[in-house]
Scaffold this motif. Sequence first.
Motif, PDB file in Angstrom:
ATOM      1  N   SER A  46       0.820  -1.203   0.000  1.00 32.03           N
ATOM      2  CA  SER A  46       0.000   0.000   0.000  1.00 32.03           C
ATOM      3  C   SER A  46       0.860   1.261   0.000  1.00 32.03           C
ATOM      4  O   SER A  46       0.617   2.202  -0.769  1.00 32.03           O
ATOM      5  CB  SER A  46      -0.929  -0.013   1.220  1.00 32.03           C
ATOM      6  N   VAL A  47       1.887   1.289   0.858  1.00 36.45           N
ATOM      7  CA  VAL A  47       2.775   2.449   0.918  1.00 36.45           C
ATOM      8  C   VAL A  47       3.510   2.618  -0.402  1.00 36.45           C
ATOM      9  O   VAL A  47       3.627   3.724  -0.947  1.00 36.45           O
ATOM     10  CB  VAL A  47       3.769   2.311   2.087  1.00 36.45           C
ATOM     11  N   GLY A  48       4.020   1.508  -0.943  1.00 36.42           N
ATOM     12  CA  GLY A  48       4.744   1.588  -2.203  1.00 36.42           C
ATOM     13  C   GLY A  48       3.876   2.090  -3.340  1.00 36.42           C
ATOM     14  O   GLY A  48       4.325   2.907  -4.166  1.00 36.42           O
ATOM     15  N   ALA A  49       2.630   1.618  -3.395  1.00 36.16           N
ATOM     16  CA  ALA A  49       1.727   2.084  -4.446  1.00 36.16           C
ATOM     17  C   ALA A  49       1.468   3.585  -4.314  1.00 36.16           C
ATOM     18  O   ALA A  49       1.416   4.312  -5.321  1.00 36.16           O
ATOM     19  CB  ALA A  49       0.415   1.312  -4.374  1.00 36.16           C
ATOM     20  N   ALA A  50       1.326   4.058  -3.079  1.00 35.24           N
ATOM     21  CA  ALA A  50       1.101   5.491  -2.852  1.00 35.24           C
ATOM     22  C   ALA A  50       2.319   6.306  -3.266  1.00 35.24           C
ATOM     23  O   ALA A  50       2.202   7.376  -3.879  1.00 35.24           O
ATOM     24  CB  ALA A  50       0.763   5.739  -1.385  1.00 35.24           C
ATOM     25  N   GLY A  66      16.726  -3.212   1.494  1.00 38.48           N
ATOM     26  CA  GLY A  66      16.417  -3.597   0.124  1.00 38.48           C
ATOM     27  C   GLY A  66      15.202  -4.489   0.033  1.00 38.48           C
ATOM     28  O   GLY A  66      14.377  -4.348  -0.883  1.00 38.48           O
ATOM     29  N   VAL A  67      15.055  -5.416   0.978  1.00 39.18           N
ATOM     30  CA  VAL A  67      13.883  -6.291   1.002  1.00 39.18           C
ATOM     31  C   VAL A  67      12.617  -5.480   1.230  1.00 39.18           C
ATOM     32  O   VAL A  67      11.582  -5.704   0.581  1.00 39.18           O
ATOM     33  CB  VAL A  67      14.049  -7.374   2.084  1.00 39.18           C
ATOM     34  N   VAL A  68      12.674  -4.511   2.148  1.00 40.76           N
ATOM     35  CA  VAL A  68      11.492  -3.694   2.425  1.00 40.76           C
ATOM     36  C   VAL A  68      11.096  -2.888   1.189  1.00 40.76           C
ATOM     37  O   VAL A  68       9.915  -2.825   0.814  1.00 40.76           O
ATOM     38  CB  VAL A  68      11.744  -2.763   3.623  1.00 40.76           C
ATOM     39  N   LEU A  69      12.084  -2.288   0.516  1.00 41.04           N
ATOM     40  CA  LEU A  69      11.782  -1.514  -0.685  1.00 41.04           C
ATOM     41  C   LEU A  69      11.215  -2.405  -1.786  1.00 41.04           C
ATOM     42  O   LEU A  69      10.300  -2.007  -2.515  1.00 41.04           O
ATOM     43  CB  LEU A  69      13.042  -0.794  -1.168  1.00 41.04           C
ATOM     44  N   GLU A  70      11.739  -3.610  -1.901  1.00 43.82           N
ATOM     45  CA  GLU A  70      11.234  -4.537  -2.911  1.00 43.82           C
ATOM     46  C   GLU A  70       9.804  -4.970  -2.579  1.00 43.82           C
ATOM     47  O   GLU A  70       8.955  -5.065  -3.463  1.00 43.82           O
ATOM     48  CB  GLU A  70      12.154  -5.748  -3.021  1.00 43.82           C
ATOM     49  N   ASP A  71       9.535  -5.230  -1.295  1.00 43.66           N
ATOM     50  CA  ASP A  71       8.177  -5.578  -0.895  1.00 43.66           C
ATOM     51  C   ASP A  71       7.202  -4.441  -1.207  1.00 43.66           C
ATOM     52  O   ASP A  71       6.018  -4.681  -1.475  1.00 43.66           O
ATOM     53  CB  ASP A  71       8.119  -5.895   0.600  1.00 43.66           C
ATOM     54  N   ALA A  72       7.706  -3.216  -1.163  1.00 40.11           N
ATOM     55  CA  ALA A  72       6.869  -2.055  -1.468  1.00 40.11           C
ATOM     56  C   ALA A  72       6.747  -1.812  -2.971  1.00 40.11           C
ATOM     57  O   ALA A  72       5.992  -0.920  -3.388  1.00 40.11           O
ATOM     58  CB  ALA A  72       7.432  -0.812  -0.781  1.00 40.11           C
ATOM     59  N   GLY A  73       7.470  -2.570  -3.778  1.00 42.04           N
ATOM     60  CA  GLY A  73       7.410  -2.397  -5.219  1.00 42.04           C
ATOM     61  C   GLY A  73       8.086  -1.138  -5.705  1.00 42.04           C
ATOM     62  O   GLY A  73       7.682  -0.559  -6.716  1.00 42.04           O
ATOM     63  N   LEU A  74       9.143  -0.712  -5.004  1.00 40.67           N
ATOM     64  CA  LEU A  74       9.839   0.522  -5.347  1.00 40.67           C
ATOM     65  C   LEU A  74      11.119   0.210  -6.114  1.00 40.67           C
ATOM     66  O   LEU A  74      11.873  -0.705  -5.763  1.00 40.67           O
ATOM     67  CB  LEU A  74      10.150   1.320  -4.083  1.00 40.67           C
ATOM     68  N   ASP A 127       9.055   6.109   7.392  1.00 39.52           N
ATOM     69  CA  ASP A 127       9.930   7.109   6.795  1.00 39.52           C
ATOM     70  C   ASP A 127       9.551   7.379   5.343  1.00 39.52           C
ATOM     71  O   ASP A 127       9.560   8.534   4.880  1.00 39.52           O
ATOM     72  CB  ASP A 127      11.389   6.657   6.877  1.00 39.52           C
ATOM     73  N   LEU A 128       9.235   6.320   4.605  1.00 41.12           N
ATOM     74  CA  LEU A 128       8.831   6.507   3.198  1.00 41.12           C
ATOM     75  C   LEU A 128       7.567   7.349   3.106  1.00 41.12           C
ATOM     76  O   LEU A 128       7.442   8.227   2.235  1.00 41.12           O
ATOM     77  CB  LEU A 128       8.634   5.150   2.537  1.00 41.12           C
ATOM     78  N   GLU A 129       6.620   7.094   3.980  1.00 42.91           N
ATOM     79  CA  GLU A 129       5.403   7.907   4.002  1.00 42.91           C
ATOM     80  C   GLU A 129       5.731   9.372   4.269  1.00 42.91           C
ATOM     81  O   GLU A 129       5.172  10.279   3.637  1.00 42.91           O
ATOM     82  CB  GLU A 129       4.438   7.396   5.057  1.00 42.91           C
ATOM     83  N   GLU A 130       6.635   9.602   5.211  1.00 42.46           N
ATOM     84  CA  GLU A 130       7.008  10.977   5.566  1.00 42.46           C
ATOM     85  C   GLU A 130       7.760  11.664   4.428  1.00 42.46           C
ATOM     86  O   GLU A 130       7.465  12.807   4.063  1.00 42.46           O
ATOM     87  CB  GLU A 130       7.873  10.941   6.839  1.00 42.46           C
ATOM     88  N   PHE A 173       7.770  11.057   1.182  1.00 42.38           N
ATOM     89  CA  PHE A 173       6.987  11.295  -0.041  1.00 42.38           C
ATOM     90  C   PHE A 173       5.622  11.906   0.237  1.00 42.38           C
ATOM     91  O   PHE A 173       4.833  12.112  -0.686  1.00 42.38           O
ATOM     92  CB  PHE A 173       6.836   9.977  -0.815  1.00 42.38           C
ATOM     93  N   GLY A 174       5.344  12.184   1.510  1.00 45.31           N
ATOM     94  CA  GLY A 174       4.097  12.845   1.855  1.00 45.31           C
ATOM     95  C   GLY A 174       2.857  12.031   1.544  1.00 45.31           C
ATOM     96  O   GLY A 174       1.835  12.583   1.103  1.00 45.31           O
ATOM     97  N   VAL A 175       2.920  10.727   1.816  1.00 42.51           N
ATOM     98  CA  VAL A 175       1.768   9.876   1.482  1.00 42.51           C
ATOM     99  C   VAL A 175       1.168   9.222   2.725  1.00 42.51           C
ATOM    100  O   VAL A 175       0.318   8.359   2.610  1.00 42.51           O
ATOM    101  CB  VAL A 175       2.171   8.788   0.467  1.00 42.51           C
ATOM    102  N   GLY A 176       1.610   9.608   3.908  1.00 39.10           N
ATOM    103  CA  GLY A 176       1.114   8.995   5.133  1.00 39.10           C
ATOM    104  C   GLY A 176      -0.284   9.481   5.514  1.00 39.10           C
ATOM    105  O   GLY A 176      -0.746  10.522   5.061  1.00 39.10           O
TER     106      GLY A 176
END
Length: 361
Positions: free
Chosen positions: A226-230, A259-267, A353-356, A358-361
Amino acid sequence: MNPSTPPTRRSVAALALVALLAAACSGGDDSDTATSDVVAETATTPTTATTPTTTPTPTTDAVTPGSVAPPASSVASDPSGTVEHALGTVEVVSEPTRVVALDRSLIDAALALELPLAGYTTYNDPDGALPAYFGDALVYADAATWVGDLLDPNIEAVAALDPDLILMTAVRHEDLYDEFSAIAPTVATESAGGGWKDNIRLIAAATGRSDLGEDVLADYEERAASVGAAVNSAAGDPTISVVRFADAIRLYQPVSFSGVVLEDAGLARPESQQDRDDFIAIISEEELELADADALIYTVAAHEAVERMASEVQERPLWQSLSAVQEGRAYPVLDDSWMSGVGVFGAHLILDDLEEIFGVG
């Protein structure tokens, strides 16, 4: 997070903001990730932890109310049998009451699985407290005591706790496995880095909590997607570079924890961060262009020499010439979260942190 539930979606945006501000000022916040090659993420290998297998007598436990059923490929909850781990096998300990975890990533797994933590180690922080980001799950560590440094656990202190389960990583403590096994049943994961999800599954299988383990991971993976899609929608499918200032300038690859977290997010990652064999690439200052990306996320450990090196690099023209730096797309984050926080709690911090950022939280 309610103490009676696994670490599902948590609202910790305030913590993420504090982390970003602290990192911006100091470049890091925890000596768990200092310059030694045998600490935190730098001691891990890109190998995957041993997949847990349980024998015999497979059973099917009822799914905990409010949880999701594990996929068919997951290890079913089994309060009996034997589990294979990195250094041997162990009988399932279905209701442990005193668990000792000798690595931050295993503390994370134990608390996520609601195991009662009796003892733990820290890195270069005698009698250090457990990280506050474990939140409500610290109720499972209410009586936990420090049993030594990550690189030199105190065997006598571990034995004095009379544990009924010990969690360790082979990459750090393989030479101590026999001594720990003589104290209590011991589960050894292969590493503490990119295989962190398999480590949760292994410990869950060894404690008859595979359903809970799958629920914890399913919730995290749903949030990551969800976070990655946003992020992709808001920023146009950006490439994300992860850089660490430690004893050298390091680029973190897909098989690392972050890297695993970013990959799970599809980034997406830049070309310099596509290696699936090694978890880092070390570059020289002259190769800094390899760190550039649509978003450059960098960490600095709370270590005087590291902070000085990072500050000097960032003041020089090569760093200043990076497009991400020139256009305000270089973001400091806490080293303690992105590098030392290996586990599902730490993974949620990265998503925060990614939400913060990219302003998607």
